[in-house]
Design a protein around this motif. Structure first.
Motif, short mmCIF file in Angstrom:
data_model
loop_
_atom_site.label_atom_id
_atom_site.label_comp_id
_atom_site.label_asym_id
_atom_site.label_seq_id
_atom_site.Cartn_x
_atom_site.Cartn_y
_atom_site.Cartn_z
N GLU A 185 3.98 3.63 -2.61
CA GLU A 185 2.84 3.33 -3.50
C GLU A 185 2.96 1.93 -4.08
O GLU A 185 1.99 1.20 -4.19
CB GLU A 185 2.77 4.35 -4.64
CG GLU A 185 2.16 5.68 -4.26
CD GLU A 185 0.73 5.57 -3.76
OE1 GLU A 185 -0.08 4.91 -4.43
OE2 GLU A 185 0.43 6.13 -2.69
N ASP A 233 0.35 -1.18 -3.68
CA ASP A 233 -0.29 -1.92 -4.77
C ASP A 233 -0.01 -3.42 -4.67
O ASP A 233 -0.88 -4.23 -4.91
CB ASP A 233 0.20 -1.42 -6.13
CG ASP A 233 -0.46 -0.10 -6.49
OD1 ASP A 233 -1.47 0.23 -5.84
OD2 ASP A 233 0.03 0.59 -7.40
N THR A 247 -1.18 -4.46 -0.39
CA THR A 247 -2.31 -3.76 0.26
C THR A 247 -1.90 -3.05 1.56
O THR A 247 -2.75 -2.40 2.17
CB THR A 247 -3.55 -4.66 0.56
OG1 THR A 247 -3.24 -5.55 1.62
CG2 THR A 247 -4.02 -5.42 -0.67
N ARG A 249 -3.23 0.54 2.55
CA ARG A 249 -4.31 0.84 1.63
C ARG A 249 -5.51 1.47 2.34
O ARG A 249 -6.28 2.21 1.74
CB ARG A 249 -4.76 -0.43 0.91
CG ARG A 249 -5.59 -0.12 -0.31
CD ARG A 249 -5.80 -1.34 -1.15
NE ARG A 249 -6.85 -2.17 -0.61
CZ ARG A 249 -7.35 -3.22 -1.26
NH1 ARG A 249 -6.85 -3.59 -2.40
NH2 ARG A 249 -8.31 -3.93 -0.74
N THR A 263 -1.86 7.10 -9.54
CA THR A 263 -0.62 7.15 -8.77
C THR A 263 0.07 8.50 -8.99
O THR A 263 1.14 8.74 -8.46
CB THR A 263 0.34 6.03 -9.24
OG1 THR A 263 0.47 6.15 -10.65
CG2 THR A 263 -0.18 4.66 -8.89
N LYS A 297 -6.83 4.73 -12.74
CA LYS A 297 -7.24 3.35 -12.48
C LYS A 297 -8.76 3.27 -12.50
O LYS A 297 -9.35 2.27 -12.84
CB LYS A 297 -6.75 2.90 -11.09
CG LYS A 297 -5.26 2.62 -11.05
CD LYS A 297 -4.86 2.09 -9.69
CE LYS A 297 -4.22 3.17 -8.86
NZ LYS A 297 -3.91 2.83 -7.49
#
Ligand SMILES: Cc1cc2nc3c(=O)[nH]c(=O)nc-3n(C[C@H](O)[C@H](O)[C@H](O)COP(=O)(O)OP(=O)(O)OC[C@H]3O[C@@H](n4cnc5c(N)ncnc54)[C@H](O)[C@@H]3O)c2cc1C
Ligand code: SF4
Ligand code: SF4
Length: 814
Positions: free
Chosen positions: A449, A453, A456, A459, A495, A523
């Motif tokens: 993860e 972040d 990318t 992603r 997350t 987020k």
């Protein structure tokens, strides 16, 4: 001497990626200006499919926001289209948001991408006909889906299918029109293509194969599509996804060599001095690529050239594709159809719906097609790209899981260790091994993860996650936090994993969906279609007696308490306990069906009566007339308890299966569960009720009952496992209550018991339900949950606000 002037036409994926590379190699060499015709910073076009489907917001797909351009001293003109290039004077002219301009350059990069091809048939310019290429197109489709009902997508390739899936998500009926007899025929062989079609049909997509579009019908706006064979279909929205054409008009008019794309050599140089081309608009060794990975490989070479750094030339790419449609795993890389020089290694497992094929030429793998399980795609792609010699590998292990020993020599870690630093790990986002490893070291990352972040990588489709994990492991050694990396967040808005969300709700005493998102630091403050229903479920599971259901966080069928069918009508399935009915109940159903002109009355697979084709405004009056409880045919809840006739009538029956089925259904009806739950009761081991493929199957044996857990007769068939053998009917009730409550408390939202039992382990679940204390506690919590349930049809009949909100009933004075 001032800096050289570098000008980029096209603020898209390939051009800006080359600039990103260049900035790292030679940060101050150029004074950079970018012209982009679209009014946004550069964005990840691949992710449009997620935006269309409503899983991602537009801002989330920006690769570099406006700050990035500013920080890097890059002059960006958005909404400014370049209209001509003068290679002799070394200038470009443009017009748009910044007004007419002429700008000079020392070096020019053309990265104008492609235009979506619109078939030039009559009517193709009508409103309601959309190509699929840009944020704007995506917005138009989302707006159309709010107003209109039926979409037709022309083109059964990757883009068309992704568009179709997105429109289905938006609640439209979707027909895909394809000219050939096989979907994605440029990436898949016939077997994989047919499997794909079946799988998409199961998701609700309809196909019109071997149809050539001839004319778009409609005067003010598209109303239908007519085919060359004279047939036609209705459409409120027509999406053309039939291919792309390199955008070469500027280059052509400027006198550059153009065939299909702008001709470039191995250094991305065009026929004009100091003019380069990169991306979909370029044609290299006769090939114009239409996927991101090759364009990024080109960008890396171009950046070195512009920076004056030595590097290898671009020699072409091996392409690969993944379909980004949830629930369908498809991968194709390199050569995918056998020829005289290739041999195929094939696995076709009809039972699990898995098909894998690897093509070998001489001693090298040249291509692969995977359907149903694409976990090996990245590993196979590396083997194809590196032209690995497979004679030393065990052939049967070629198609094993990425981590498996021998599967390609040294498993995934061995493979990533052997990769060059500039080898691309995440093709969708063009992230190289070097970038990932530096981010791990420089930012102290320890989880997948975290890498996602920071860089990318992973992603988009997430197919490269095993490689990222392997890079973490090889870079960090013992510091690698495998457990945290394995943790899957419930969706991209947070997350947090399921366990963390549930613990957060309990610890902080949270009581509604928005509060959970706010307090637990989502987020995305509004959440998405994945997390909102999940959080709603977790809240109701934790606080069954106090929680007030958030209807807006339910999928549409559950919100309406009726299944929306393909044509926009609904189906009504009354509860029919244990599949048993009475003459008066039957008569009532028949009369209601007649009264409301129900076009189809069908017996379901779960022994009930389905009234199909009901208009929305008839739902509440029908429920009133029926005066029967909802059968929850739409819900993540107990659906049916199927029974055989059992001891009452059957010569073999040793137990009252009907009585048991009715009692079970009466007890557990309306119970919210992570996914739908089906049960069956058979009166003897002949098992006529098919108890072996149910979430809970009950089979009478001499002196007791066998309980089978985690069966599934759906897409992924699974036979249930024997959970327990019990003696009395009281035991059956208790064991099942404990089993279902434990599933409610530990299942991920959307996870069927067939997946859950594999994840948590049969022995573990058996241990829990066999422990008398735990069983009792679970039964108590189950009783609390059951006490809070209400029949939704009755609620709608009795509550004017619900009728008005959901079923648009116009109230008249009584
Ligand atoms: C919905 C969708 C899904 C996709 N999925 C995948 C996938 O899963 N995997 C994959 O590898 N690829 C996928 N692709 C393809 C991928 O997005 C493209 O290959 C990639 O974006 C091409 O990059 P590019 O820079 O060459 O062109 P673009 O990204 O299209 O950029 C070109 C830019 O140039 C601008 N431009 C054009 N003419 C002018 C002008 N005269 N003046 C100024 N600006 C101009 C355009 O407005 C555009 O913004 C997908 C594409 C779409 C549309
Ligand atoms: S159960 Fe039958 S009707 Fe329902 S989705 Fe599957 S195939 Fe279609
Ligand atoms: S399962 Fe046994 S009891 Fe039930 S119908 Fe079949 S044979 Fe009869």
């Amino acid at each position: 001497m001032g800096k050289e002037k570098l000008l980029l036409i096209g603020n898209g994926m390939a051009g800006v990626n080359a600039i990103e590379h260049l900035k790292k190699l030679a940060p101050d060499k150029y004074d950079i200006t970018i012209f982009g015709a679209e009014p946004y910073p550069n964005y990840n076009r691949i992710m449009l499919s997620y935006v269309l489907a409503g899983d991602t917001k537009q801002e989330e797909i920006y690769i570099n926001d406006y700050d990035w351009y500013e920080k890097n001293g890059i002059r960006l003109y958005t909404g400014q289209r370049v209209s001509s290039i003068d290679p002799a004077a070394k200038t470009v002219t443009s017009d748009g948001a910044a007004g007419p301009m002429t700008t000079s350059y020392d070096k020019l990069v053309i990265a104008t991408g492609s235009n979506a091809f619109v078939i030039p048939i009559p009517g193709s310019q009508l409103p309601g006909v959309i190509a699929y290429r840009t944020i704007r197109d995506t917005e138009l489709m989302r707006e159309a889906a709010k107003k209109y009902k039926k979409a037709v997508v022309i083109g059964g390739g990757l883009l068309g299918l992704e568009a179709a899936r997105g429109l289905l998500n938006l609640g439209m009926q979707v027909e895909v029109v394809h000219i050939g007899d096989c979907l994605m025929e440029r990436q898949l062989d016939k077997t994989a293509s047919k499997l794909l079609q079946t799988s998409l049909e199961q998701q609700g997509m309809k196909f019109l194969m071997e149809k050539s579009s001839a004319e778009i019908l409609g005067k003010e706006r598209a109303t239908g599509l007519k085919f060359a064979d004279g047939t036609w279909t209705e459409a409120d929205l027509i999406v053309m996804a039939v291919g792309i054409r390199p955008n070469v008009s500027l280059a052509k008019e400027a006198g550059l060599d153009v065939v299909q794309g702008i001709t470039v050599n191995d250094w991305l140089e065009t026929s004009a001095p100091d003019v380069y081309a990169v991306g979909e608009c370029a044609q290299h060794r006769g090939v114009a690529y239409g996927l991101v990975a090759p364009l990024y490989e080109q960008g890396a070479v171009l950046a070195k050239r512009l920076a004056g750094v030595d590097g290898a030339p671009y020699e072409g790419s091996v392409v690969y594709t993944k379909l980004k449609v949830s629930g369908v795993d498809v991968f194709s890389g390199g050569q995918f159809i056998e020829d005289a020089e290739t041999k195929a290694i094939r696995v076709h497992d009809d039972w699990s719906g898995i098909y894998k094929k690897v093509l070998v030429k001489g001693s090298k793998i040249v291509g692969a097609v995977l359907f149903g399980d694409t976990s090996e795609s990245t590993r196979l792609m590396q083997l194809i790209k590196s032209q690995a010699d497979i004679t030393k590998m065990e052939i049967t292990k070629l198609l094993q899981e990425s981590g498996a020993e021998g599967g390609g020599g040294g498993g995934t870690e061995g493979m990533v260790a052997a990769m060059a630093d500039d080898a691309v790990v995440c093709g969708c986002n063009g992230v190289s091994k070097g970038t990932i490893c530096s981010a791990i070291r420089e930012c102290g990352l320890t989880t997948v993860e975290g890498v996602k972040d920071a860089t990318t990588a992973s992603r988009s489709c997430g197919g490269c996650k095993p490689l990222v994990a392997a890079l973490l492991k090889t870079t960090l050694g013992d510091e690698f936090d495998a457990a945290a990396s394995a943790k899957a967040s419930i969706c991209g808005c947070t997350t947090l994993s399921r366990e963390e969300v549930v613990a957060g709700i309990k610890e902080k005493g949270l009581t509604h969906v928005r509060e959970v998102m706010h307090v637990l630091g989502w987020k995305e403050p509004e959440g998405c279609s994945k997390c909102r229903p999940a959080v709603n479920y977790y809240l109701s599971m934790i606080n069954p007696s106090t929680y007030k259901d958030d209807r807006t966080s339910r999928f549409v069928n559950e919100r309406m308490h009726a299944n929306i069918q393909k044509d926009g009508t609904y189906s009504v399935v009354p509860r029919m306990y244990g599949g048993v009915t009475t003459p008066s109940e039957l008569k009532k159903i028949a009369e209601v069906a007649e009264k409301y002109n129900v076009p189809t009355v069908k017996l379901t697979g779960g022994q009930r009566i389905d009234l199909l084709g009901v208009k929305k405004e008839d739902l509440v009056p029908m429920w009133t007339d029926l005066d029967m409880p909802s059968g929850y045919a739409y819900g993540k809840a107990l659906r049916t308890v199927k029974t055989c006739v059992g001891a009452d009538f059957c010569r073999f029956g040793t137990a009252d299966s009907m009585g048991m089925g009715i009692a079970l259904e009466k007890k557990f009806e309306r119970l919210n569960t992570p996914a739908k739950v089906k049960m069956a009761v058979s009166g003897c081991p002949r098992n006529c009720a098919e108890s072996g493929i149910k979430d809970m199957g009950i089979v009478a044996i001499d002196g007791g009952w066998e309980l089978y857990a985690g069966g599934n007769g759906g897409v992924k068939v699974r036979a249930g496992d024997l959970l327990a053998t019990v003696k009395t009917e009281q035991d059956v009730m208790e064991y099942i209550a404990a089993y279902l409550q434990y599933y409610r408390e530990t299942g991920n939202y959307g996870e069927r018991t067939s997946e859950w039992i594999v994840r948590v382990g049969l022995d573990h679940v058996r241990g829990v339900v066999e422990d008398a204390d735990r069983r009792r506690e679970l039964c108590e919590r189950m009783d609390e949950a059951l006490a809070a349930t209400k029949d939704p049809w009755k609620e709608a009949v009795e509550t004017a606000a619900i009728r008005k909100d959901l079923y648009e009933v116009i109230e008249t004075a009584k």
